[in-house]
Motif scaffolding. Structure first.
Motif, PDB file in Angstrom:
ATOM      1  N   LEU A  98       0.829  -1.206   0.000  1.00 48.70           N
ATOM      2  CA  LEU A  98       0.000   0.000   0.000  1.00 48.70           C
ATOM      3  C   LEU A  98       0.865   1.258   0.000  1.00 48.70           C
ATOM      4  N   ALA A 133      -7.105   0.119  -1.447  1.00 49.08           N
ATOM      5  CA  ALA A 133      -6.970   0.297  -0.002  1.00 49.08           C
ATOM      6  C   ALA A 133      -7.853  -0.681   0.764  1.00 49.08           C
ATOM      7  N   ALA A 185      -6.677  -3.974   2.994  1.00 49.28           N
ATOM      8  CA  ALA A 185      -7.149  -4.017   4.381  1.00 49.28           C
ATOM      9  C   ALA A 185      -7.886  -5.321   4.663  1.00 49.28           C
ATOM     10  N   GLY A 195      -7.174   1.566   4.629  1.00 50.23           N
ATOM     11  CA  GLY A 195      -6.106   0.627   4.303  1.00 50.23           C
ATOM     12  C   GLY A 195      -4.923   0.731   5.234  1.00 50.23           C
ATOM     13  N   THR A 198      -3.782  -2.385   7.533  1.00 50.73           N
ATOM     14  CA  THR A 198      -2.577  -3.103   7.120  1.00 50.73           C
ATOM     15  C   THR A 198      -1.397  -2.873   8.049  1.00 50.73           C
TER      16      THR A 198
END
Length: 462
Positions: free
Chosen positions: A33, A56, A60, A311, A315
């Motif tokens: 990302l 995103a 995620a 995201g 993440t």
């Protein structure tokens, strides 16, 4: 980012932390990302512009799916992350909407001295209404003052000074310091200990900015505004702004016995967030049309921030847990220098609020203290002698962690919440802004790192 992840050190011992760690490969979605945020607008702009929400949310979902179905503590972590995200988006969206309804016209030409004074004012203001509030309030008038001569460095130095380093003196100023306050750091501790590094850094950056601004030259004659004073349209929104700032403190950790909707009704948000969302709706519905029009207000900047940070928040969970475990296990080996540079480096690429908490927990453990006990945190701030002979008192460690987490948030667009917002507002109005990589290699590395190295040499070289 009003609340943040508690570190693994605080949640349990070393063995418990290790047993609950995610696999290292789960950091890949976060790295991917970051790479796409950095390269998308530069190399595949059309794809990124149309599909960044899917990217995103998709990345995620990978991390959330693993935590939800493969890890024992996964659902608890996801629930806590959702609470953090809603706190974050409630604060930043309410400030975005409220400030969008305040049109400030400064009838002065953008000149080095005038611009430098505005940045200094923004740095002070950030400690009263937060870096996000100050950024949202001042970025548009700052750009209007410099219409016709606005360069990328104008936006970058605004992010450096107003959106990050300015808020380094009070818990209101920046999320990491507010989290420290919630954990037990006295409210006025930061300004009493950090004012000199803060002042030195702000003066250095404003001076560099003014030199660059002087080289940029004067405004084109046809675009010079008439010299005059300051006018404000939509001044009633300052009342909304005050409500938002007060609501920040509506937390059970600040006000004993204050109701927690999370505990009472198992909701992912609290009274504070409901107030902020309510203020955003009310402010938009009652906004002065001239103020909205003058600010060219639209929801695209907050939309992009909302999707990208879904995201980022999801993440970065495994990265934060791995870092927290490492900090807790190796804290005894860390010097002040190590805490300063590690906290700073990670605050530039991760959310600086939970990074602050992880290293604070590690530093407390180094002194045999526990972050879950507020009295321990108060003792740590006041200065506890180190168990290691010849080591410095605990207060120096807290200074290093506080300065690094706030100041290094300026290293990238994702280091602190308002960075991306300022970038997007500037881009929405047609201003040329650096992409992610250009911001880092052209501005933050050559400008900020030497200043931060000077701070380390003067204050944290232990």
């Amino acid at each position: 980012m009003i609340s943040g992840s508690s570190s693994l050190f605080a949640a349990g011992g070393h063995e418990a932390a290790i047993n609950h760690l995610p696999p290292v490969w789960l950091v890949v979605p976060f790295v991917l990302l970051l790479l796409m945020i950095a390269t998308g607008p530069l190399f595949y702009h059309r794809f990124w512009e149309h599909h960044y929400p899917k990217v995103a949310v998709g990345l995620a979902a990978i991390v959330a799916g693993y935590y939800g179905f493969m890890m024992d503590h996964g659902w608890h972590v996801l629930e806590h992350t959702l609470e953090e995200y809603l706190s974050f988006i409630a604060l930043i969206s309410s400030l975005f909407v409220v400030s969008g309804g305040i049109l400030i016209r400064i009838e002065r030409r953008g000149k080095p001295l005038v611009n430098g004074l505005l940045l200094m004012f923004g740095a002070v203001l950030a400690n009263l209404i937060g870096t996000t509030g100050a950024s949202m309030l001042l970025i548009r008038p700052f750009m209007r003052m410099n219409a016709g001569r606005l360069k990328p460095f104008h936006v970058v130095f605004f992010i450096f000074i107003v959106s990050n380093i300015g808020g380094g003196l009070t818990p209101i100023g920046d999320p990491p310091l507010f989290l420290g306050f919630l954990k037990g750091v006295p409210f006025f501790w930061v300004i009493s200990k950090v004012w000199l590094p803060w002042l030195l850094t702000v003066i250095c950056l404003v001076s560099i900015f003014m030199l660059l601004d002087a080289r940029a030259g004067e405004t084109a004659a046809a675009e010079k505004p008439a010299e005059g004073g300051i006018s404000i349209i939509g001044g009633k929104n300052f009342i909304y702004l005050g409500i938002i700032i007060v609501s920040v403190f509506l937390d059970p950790a600040v006000i004993s016995g204050f109701p927690s909707l999370q505990e009472l009704f198992h909701l992912p948000l609290g009274v504070r967030e409901l107030i902020m969302f309510g203020v955003a709706i009310a402010a938009y519905r009652t906004a002065d049309p001239d103020a909205l029009g003058g600010n060219e207000f639209n929801f695209e900047p907050i939309k992009e921030v909302a999707f990208l940070f879904v995201g980022i928040f999801a993440t970065m969970i495994p990265a934060l847990e791995l870092i927290g475990a490492y900090a807790s296990i190796h804290a005894a080996e860390f010097s002040v220098t190590t805490f300063y540079w590690l906290t700073g480096a990670l605050s530039g690429v991760l959310d600086n609020a939970p990074t602050y908490l992880n290293f604070l927990a590690g530093a407390l453990g180094k002194f045999g203290l526990d972050m879950t006990a507020s009295q321990h945190v108060q003792n740590f701030a006041s200065g506890v002698a180190s168990p290691i002979e010849g080591d410095v008192p605990s207060g120096i460690y807290l200074m290093a962690i506080s300065v690094a987490s706030v100041f290094f948030g300026a290293m990238t667009y994702i280091g602190n919440a308002p960075n991306f917002m300022v970038k997007n507002i500037a881009a929405q109005t047609g201003v040329k802004v650096p992409d992610f990589l250009e911001y880092v290699y052209k501005y933050s590395l050559p400008v900020l790192i030497p200043v931060f190295a000077l701070l380390w040499y003067l204050f944290f070289n232990y």
